[in-house]
Design an enzyme around this catalytic site. Structure first.
Site, short mmCIF file in Angstrom:
data_model
loop_
_atom_site.label_atom_id
_atom_site.label_comp_id
_atom_site.label_asym_id
_atom_site.label_seq_id
_atom_site.Cartn_x
_atom_site.Cartn_y
_atom_site.Cartn_z
N THR A 29 -7.84 6.76 -2.43
CA THR A 29 -6.81 7.12 -3.41
C THR A 29 -7.33 6.84 -4.81
OG1 THR A 29 -4.98 6.85 -1.90
CG2 THR A 29 -4.50 6.46 -4.23
N HIS A 182 -2.99 10.62 8.77
CA HIS A 182 -3.01 9.24 8.28
C HIS A 182 -1.95 8.45 9.06
CE1 HIS A 182 -3.41 5.75 5.94
NE2 HIS A 182 -3.40 6.25 4.71
N ASN A 185 -2.48 1.86 7.71
CA ASN A 185 -2.17 1.20 6.43
C ASN A 185 -0.69 1.09 6.10
OD1 ASN A 185 -4.84 0.82 6.21
ND2 ASN A 185 -5.23 2.44 4.74
N TYR A 187 1.85 3.09 6.45
CA TYR A 187 2.63 4.26 6.05
C TYR A 187 3.48 4.75 7.23
CZ TYR A 187 -0.21 3.75 1.93
OH TYR A 187 -0.81 3.21 0.81
N ASN A 242 0.28 -3.08 3.02
CA ASN A 242 1.64 -2.57 2.91
C ASN A 242 2.61 -3.22 3.89
OD1 ASN A 242 1.14 -0.75 0.75
ND2 ASN A 242 0.05 0.56 2.20
#
Ligand code: 8OZ
Length: 373
Positions: A29, A182, A185, A187, A242
């Site tokens: 990112t 994805h 992490n 999400y 996260n």
């Protein structure tokens, strides 16, 4: 599998992707896509790194609701899809391959980024103890994520279809060689997998089978949309990123990879340890070799990609021990010619952390290649 003679620099197939070497540019990112639209500077950045066997794009939102940070790109509006062609064309012109990482952040977002300033969505209404990056007056600022609302079961098929639509946009229109789902992490997909963020009492929460259901439905829809041979998936069994947490990750991820085996994916991409941090976490032990064996024993034939804090020695060891691909993140930020540097055992440039997220060409397209200092 005859891994012993393989080196990082041998060509390798990952499903239908024919890769020139085993060195992969990990998704990174960089927050340089104002209004979520890719641009010529991004095309230059990616094409500089085209000697990677495979480039995985930075995480790319499948819809506005799936967006959680300032200036990250999307792949749902026509302008975004058209603009990605700049990137894929320049990578291909430089002889590289690039897949698009498909992203829905779930609860890792802020109302100011959401359609109608609504609450972000999640499996359960549990706020992530983490920050997101907003840009205020041109300056990146870290802000607590907003309290999410729990998705109703009837809303899930729409998100699954949105993943598939983004995959179609990527492969059929924007010119990507494939997509990476994805699922790492902390999400949305990872939020469903892990019980720290999933307290649902319906078919999508509770047992391992139920928590993995959303992931598998996304994989089914995306592989139906573009063909499994160009689809990879990224998992992070133990990362604390996260606020991700599951008290018993081994049986969860062993189950996930066994189920993935049937899909004939291009690759399975594993973040070992804490994303961008320690490879071993004393309070979160995990057997990655056991995970790969579970996938192979279930008939999984995709390439096995490993990631996190890699250097040449670790990467060569990983390949000797059975990995097919090794993804490098931060090393690719600062070393566009990382493949050549690894081949020659050359020193690596150090990355400048202050320019990782947001900004322009500085710390993005201006890192020197060998011989050009
Ligand atoms: C760093 C900053 C913002 C997002 C991830 C997409 O960790 C990310 C990310 C990384 O997967």
């Amino acid at each position: 599998m005859p891994h012993s003679t393989a080196t990082l620099f041998n060509p390798v197939n990952a499903g239908d992707l024919h890769l020139a070497n085993r060195i992969v540019m990990a998704p990174l990112t960089r927050n340089r896509a104002p209004d979520a639209v890719p641009n010529a500077l991004m095309a230059e950045y990616y094409s500089q790194r085209a000697s990677a066997g495979l480039i995985i794009s930075e995480a790319t939102a499948i819809c506005q609701q799936g967006q959680g940070y300032a200036d990250v790109p999307g792949l749902y509006g026509e302008e975004q899809v058209e603009a990605w062609k700049l990137v894929t064309k320049s990578v291909h012109a430089a002889g590289g391959k690039i897949v698009c990482q498909l992203w829905h952040v779930g609860r890792v977002s802020h109302t100011s980024l959401q359609p109608g300033n609504a609450a972000p969505v999640a499996p359960s209404a549990i706020t992530a103890k983490t920050k997101t990056v907003l840009i205020k007056d041109g300056v990146p600022v870290f802000e607590d994520t907003s309290e999410p609302r729990a998705l109703q079961a009837y809303e899930l098929p729409d998100i699954v279809h949105t993943f598939a639509a983004a995959a179609r946009n990527a492969v059929q229109t924007a010119g990507f060689d494939g997509v990476e789902i994805h699922a790492a992490n902390g999400y949305l997909i990872d939020q469903f997998l892990k019980s720290g963020s999933n307290q649902r009492r319906d078919d999508f929460g509770g047992s391992i089978e139920n928590r993995a259901r959303f992931l598998l439905e996304v994989v089914r829809a995306v592989t139906d949309a573009v063909g499994a041979g160009v689809v990879g998936i990224r998992l992070s069994p133990v990362t604390p990123a996260n606020d991700a947490f599951d008290p018993d990750p081994q049986p969860l991820f062993d189950y996930v990879v066994r189920e993935l085996a049937a899909f004939r994916l291009a690759y399975v991409h594993i973040i070992e340890g804490a994303t961008g941090g320690a490879r071993e976490l004393p309070d979160r032990p995990f057997d990655y070799t056991g995970l790969r064996r579970a996938y192979r024993a279930a008939g999984g034939q995709g390439a096995w990609m490993v990631n996190n804090g890699m250097d040449k020695t670790l990467a060569e060891q990983a390949v000797r021990e059975g990995a097919d691909l090794v993804a490098f993140g931060r090393a690719f930020i600062a070393n566009p010619d990382l493949v050549e540097r690894l081949r020659h055992g050359s020193a690596l440039n150090e990355g400048d952390r202050s320019t990782y997220y947001g900004g322009g060409a500085k710390g993005y397209t201006d890192y020197p290649t060998l011989g050009k200092h």
